[in-house]
Scaffold this motif. Structure first.
Motif, PDB file in Angstrom:
ATOM      1  N   VAL A  53       2.108   1.313   8.009  1.00 51.75           N
ATOM      2  CA  VAL A  53       3.387   1.123   7.335  1.00 51.75           C
ATOM      3  C   VAL A  53       4.488   1.273   8.376  1.00 51.75           C
ATOM      4  CG1 VAL A  53       4.890   1.853   5.468  1.00 51.75           C
ATOM      5  CG2 VAL A  53       2.408   2.102   5.223  1.00 51.75           C
ATOM      6  N   ASP A  54       5.286   0.230   8.527  1.00 49.86           N
ATOM      7  CA  ASP A  54       6.406   0.205   9.471  1.00 49.86           C
ATOM      8  C   ASP A  54       7.649   0.643   8.715  1.00 49.86           C
ATOM      9  OD1 ASP A  54       8.244  -0.325  11.452  1.00 49.86           O
ATOM     10  OD2 ASP A  54       7.931  -2.500  11.465  1.00 49.86           O
ATOM     11  N   LEU A  55       8.100   1.870   8.980  1.00 48.29           N
ATOM     12  CA  LEU A  55       9.235   2.433   8.258  1.00 48.29           C
ATOM     13  C   LEU A  55      10.535   2.041   8.954  1.00 48.29           C
ATOM     14  CD1 LEU A  55       7.892   6.047   7.561  1.00 48.29           C
ATOM     15  CD2 LEU A  55       7.607   3.972   6.198  1.00 48.29           C
ATOM     16  N   GLY A  56      11.437   1.409   8.201  1.00 49.90           N
ATOM     17  CA  GLY A  56      12.657   0.879   8.805  1.00 49.90           C
ATOM     18  C   GLY A  56      12.348  -0.394   9.559  1.00 49.90           C
ATOM     19  N   CYS A  57      11.666  -1.320   8.884  1.00 47.89           N
ATOM     20  CA  CYS A  57      11.113  -2.503   9.566  1.00 47.89           C
ATOM     21  C   CYS A  57      12.159  -3.527   9.960  1.00 47.89           C
ATOM     22  CB  CYS A  57      10.056  -3.157   8.682  1.00 47.89           C
ATOM     23  SG  CYS A  57      10.723  -3.909   7.160  1.00 47.89           S
ATOM     24  N   GLY A  58      13.369  -3.446   9.378  1.00 50.01           N
ATOM     25  CA  GLY A  58      14.370  -4.456   9.704  1.00 50.01           C
ATOM     26  C   GLY A  58      13.878  -5.845   9.358  1.00 50.01           C
ATOM     27  N   ASN A  59      14.003  -6.772  10.302  1.00 51.28           N
ATOM     28  CA  ASN A  59      13.598  -8.157  10.043  1.00 51.28           C
ATOM     29  C   ASN A  59      12.118  -8.409  10.307  1.00 51.28           C
ATOM     30  OD1 ASN A  59      13.587  -8.003  12.782  1.00 51.28           O
ATOM     31  ND2 ASN A  59      14.924  -9.765  13.151  1.00 51.28           N
ATOM     32  N   GLY A  75       5.766  -3.570   5.893  1.00 48.15           N
ATOM     33  CA  GLY A  75       7.071  -3.197   6.421  1.00 48.15           C
ATOM     34  C   GLY A  75       8.006  -2.811   5.281  1.00 48.15           C
ATOM     35  N   VAL A  76       8.665  -1.688   5.409  1.00 46.14           N
ATOM     36  CA  VAL A  76       9.607  -1.256   4.368  1.00 46.14           C
ATOM     37  C   VAL A  76      10.956  -0.963   5.009  1.00 46.14           C
ATOM     38  CG1 VAL A  76       7.742  -0.287   2.974  1.00 46.14           C
ATOM     39  CG2 VAL A  76       9.006   1.211   4.505  1.00 46.14           C
ATOM     40  N   ASP A  77      12.002  -1.210   4.249  1.00 46.36           N
ATOM     41  CA  ASP A  77      13.355  -0.970   4.758  1.00 46.36           C
ATOM     42  C   ASP A  77      14.267  -0.612   3.603  1.00 46.36           C
ATOM     43  OD1 ASP A  77      14.752  -1.690   7.645  1.00 46.36           O
ATOM     44  OD2 ASP A  77      16.176  -1.717   5.970  1.00 46.36           O
ATOM     45  N   LEU A  78      15.259   0.209   3.888  1.00 44.21           N
ATOM     46  CA  LEU A  78      16.258   0.583   2.894  1.00 44.21           C
ATOM     47  C   LEU A  78      17.034  -0.628   2.408  1.00 44.21           C
ATOM     48  CD1 LEU A  78      17.999   2.776   1.448  1.00 44.21           C
ATOM     49  CD2 LEU A  78      19.403   2.840   3.527  1.00 44.21           C
ATOM     50  N   SER A  79      17.262  -1.594   3.291  1.00 47.67           N
ATOM     51  CA  SER A  79      18.138  -2.726   3.012  1.00 47.67           C
ATOM     52  C   SER A  79      17.382  -3.895   2.388  1.00 47.67           C
ATOM     53  CB  SER A  79      18.817  -3.187   4.313  1.00 47.67           C
ATOM     54  OG  SER A  79      19.397  -4.456   4.157  1.00 47.67           O
ATOM     55  N   HIS A  80      17.849  -4.335   1.216  1.00 49.30           N
ATOM     56  CA  HIS A  80      17.286  -5.547   0.609  1.00 49.30           C
ATOM     57  C   HIS A  80      17.494  -6.748   1.530  1.00 49.30           C
ATOM     58  CE1 HIS A  80      16.281  -3.987  -3.409  1.00 49.30           C
ATOM     59  NE2 HIS A  80      17.354  -3.234  -3.297  1.00 49.30           N
ATOM     60  N   ALA A  81      18.660  -6.814   2.173  1.00 45.41           N
ATOM     61  CA  ALA A  81      18.949  -7.946   3.060  1.00 45.41           C
ATOM     62  C   ALA A  81      17.977  -7.983   4.236  1.00 45.41           C
ATOM     63  CB  ALA A  81      20.387  -7.870   3.555  1.00 45.41           C
ATOM     64  N   ALA A  82      17.611  -6.819   4.763  1.00 47.38           N
ATOM     65  CA  ALA A  82      16.639  -6.776   5.856  1.00 47.38           C
ATOM     66  C   ALA A  82      15.292  -7.294   5.397  1.00 47.38           C
ATOM     67  CB  ALA A  82      16.505  -5.350   6.388  1.00 47.38           C
ATOM     68  N   VAL A  83      14.866  -6.886   4.209  1.00 46.48           N
ATOM     69  CA  VAL A  83      13.576  -7.342   3.678  1.00 46.48           C
ATOM     70  C   VAL A  83      13.587  -8.855   3.486  1.00 46.48           C
ATOM     71  CG1 VAL A  83      12.025  -7.201   1.685  1.00 46.48           C
ATOM     72  CG2 VAL A  83      13.028  -5.122   2.637  1.00 46.48           C
ATOM     73  N   GLU A  84      14.705  -9.396   3.042  1.00 46.24           N
ATOM     74  CA  GLU A  84      14.806 -10.851   2.903  1.00 46.24           C
ATOM     75  C   GLU A  84      14.679 -11.536   4.258  1.00 46.24           C
ATOM     76  OE1 GLU A  84      18.512 -11.348   0.936  1.00 46.24           O
ATOM     77  OE2 GLU A  84      17.788 -10.533  -0.974  1.00 46.24           O
ATOM     78  N   ASP A 117      -4.073   6.694   2.286  1.00 47.21           N
ATOM     79  CA  ASP A 117      -3.641   7.199   3.591  1.00 47.21           C
ATOM     80  C   ASP A 117      -3.467   6.031   4.556  1.00 47.21           C
ATOM     81  OD1 ASP A 117      -3.863   9.687   2.489  1.00 47.21           O
ATOM     82  OD2 ASP A 117      -5.531  10.355   3.733  1.00 47.21           O
ATOM     83  N   SER A 118      -2.367   6.035   5.279  1.00 44.95           N
ATOM     84  CA  SER A 118      -2.032   4.922   6.169  1.00 44.95           C
ATOM     85  C   SER A 118      -1.563   5.456   7.503  1.00 44.95           C
ATOM     86  CB  SER A 118      -0.905   4.071   5.558  1.00 44.95           C
ATOM     87  OG  SER A 118      -1.269   3.543   4.301  1.00 44.95           O
ATOM     88  N   ASN A 119      -1.606   4.606   8.500  1.00 48.58           N
ATOM     89  CA  ASN A 119      -0.917   4.891   9.748  1.00 48.58           C
ATOM     90  C   ASN A 119       0.563   4.542   9.557  1.00 48.58           C
ATOM     91  OD1 ASN A 119      -3.343   5.564  11.361  1.00 48.58           O
ATOM     92  ND2 ASN A 119      -3.866   3.427  10.928  1.00 48.58           N
ATOM     93  N   VAL A 120       1.413   5.162  10.340  1.00 42.74           N
ATOM     94  CA  VAL A 120       2.860   4.957  10.202  1.00 42.74           C
ATOM     95  C   VAL A 120       3.469   4.649  11.571  1.00 42.74           C
ATOM     96  CG1 VAL A 120       5.035   6.214   9.857  1.00 42.74           C
ATOM     97  CG2 VAL A 120       3.274   6.261   8.088  1.00 42.74           C
TER      98      VAL A 120
END
Length: 239
Positions: A53-59, A75-84, A117-120
């Motif tokens: 899991v890539d935390l704060g994945c951005g683009n 990949g996860v990110d706080l920003s919906h725009a980044a996920v898009e 359980d995942s790697n981060v």
């Protein structure tokens, strides 16, 4: 608990105004300079058959690379725009992307329930977080790795402030990509040398390995030198 509306909107605004061009974000360097060498440090300790899991994945640039090294990459990110951005850059579905607030304990636990359980992979997220949110970010790492996963965390050190100050005070002022970071109220290199390891230990994480590094940026100084920000890396396990 959720992050502040100011912090969330700073990131939404930043990513809404960022083009899809590779390297447009100052930290969006090629994986050969980031997630590739970082994976080489993590993999001797990690089970690559587990997801990452890539935390704060951005683009999603680094997430797509991580998908070549691990069985599954999210990949996860706080920003919906980044996920898009990330989804547009990955039309074949090499990785998966979703919006996630790392301070939202319920949402983080739900992700862990779905993935096991995942790697981060966490690159330069804690130093950008509001001080009162930093313990929750470290706790999210611990939650997601559980007992079997491992984590790679890289964070800027205070020495980065000297590099950034030099860039800001150079001829012509801050380079364009760096100026955009400041214009959106984002404040890099906001942690002390001891704060990050203390946060990680307090979250119940064991430091398996650590070292000094630098995080290459996609921006350059007036003389053409690439900006590289001093950082420290950690490979972590749950206790």
């Amino acid at each position: 608990m959720d992050v502040s509306s100011r912090y969330r909107e700073s990131w939404e605004g930043y990513w809404r105004e960022t083009s899809d061009a590779p390297g447009e974000a100052i930290w969006d360097c090629d994986p050969s300079l980031s997630s590739a060498p970082h994976s080489a440090l993590l993999l001797p300790y990690a089970d690559a058959t587990l997801p990452v899991v890539d935390l704060g994945c951005g683009n999603g640039t680094q997430t797509r690379y991580l998908a070549t090294r691990f069985a599954r990459a999210i990949g996860v990110d706080l920003s919906h725009a980044a996920v898009e951005h990330a989804r547009r850059a990955d039309p074949t579905g090499t990785a998966e992307f979703e919006q996630l607030d790392l301070v939202d304990h319920v949402a983080v636990r739900a992700l862990h329930k779905r993935t096991g359980d995942s790697n981060v992979y966490l690159r330069a997220v804690i130093h950008q977080s509001d001080p009162h949110d930093r313990p929750a970010v470290a706790e999210a790492v611990a939650e997601l790795i559980g007992s079997r996963g491992r984590a790679f965390v890289a964070e800027l050190t205070p020495a980065s402030q000297t590099v950034l100050r030099g860039a800001v005070e150079g001829p012509g002022g801050p380079p364009r990509k760096l100026r955009r970071v400041f214009d959106h109220g984002l404040k890099p290199a906001g942690v002390t040398d001891e704060e990050v390891p203390e946060l990680l230990r307090a979250a119940g994480l064991e430091i398996l390995a650590a070292g000094d590094t630098a995080l290459p940026q996609t921006e350059h100084l007036a003389d053409g030198t690439r900006i590289e920000l001093p950082a420290r890396w950690f490979v972590l396990a749950g206790r």
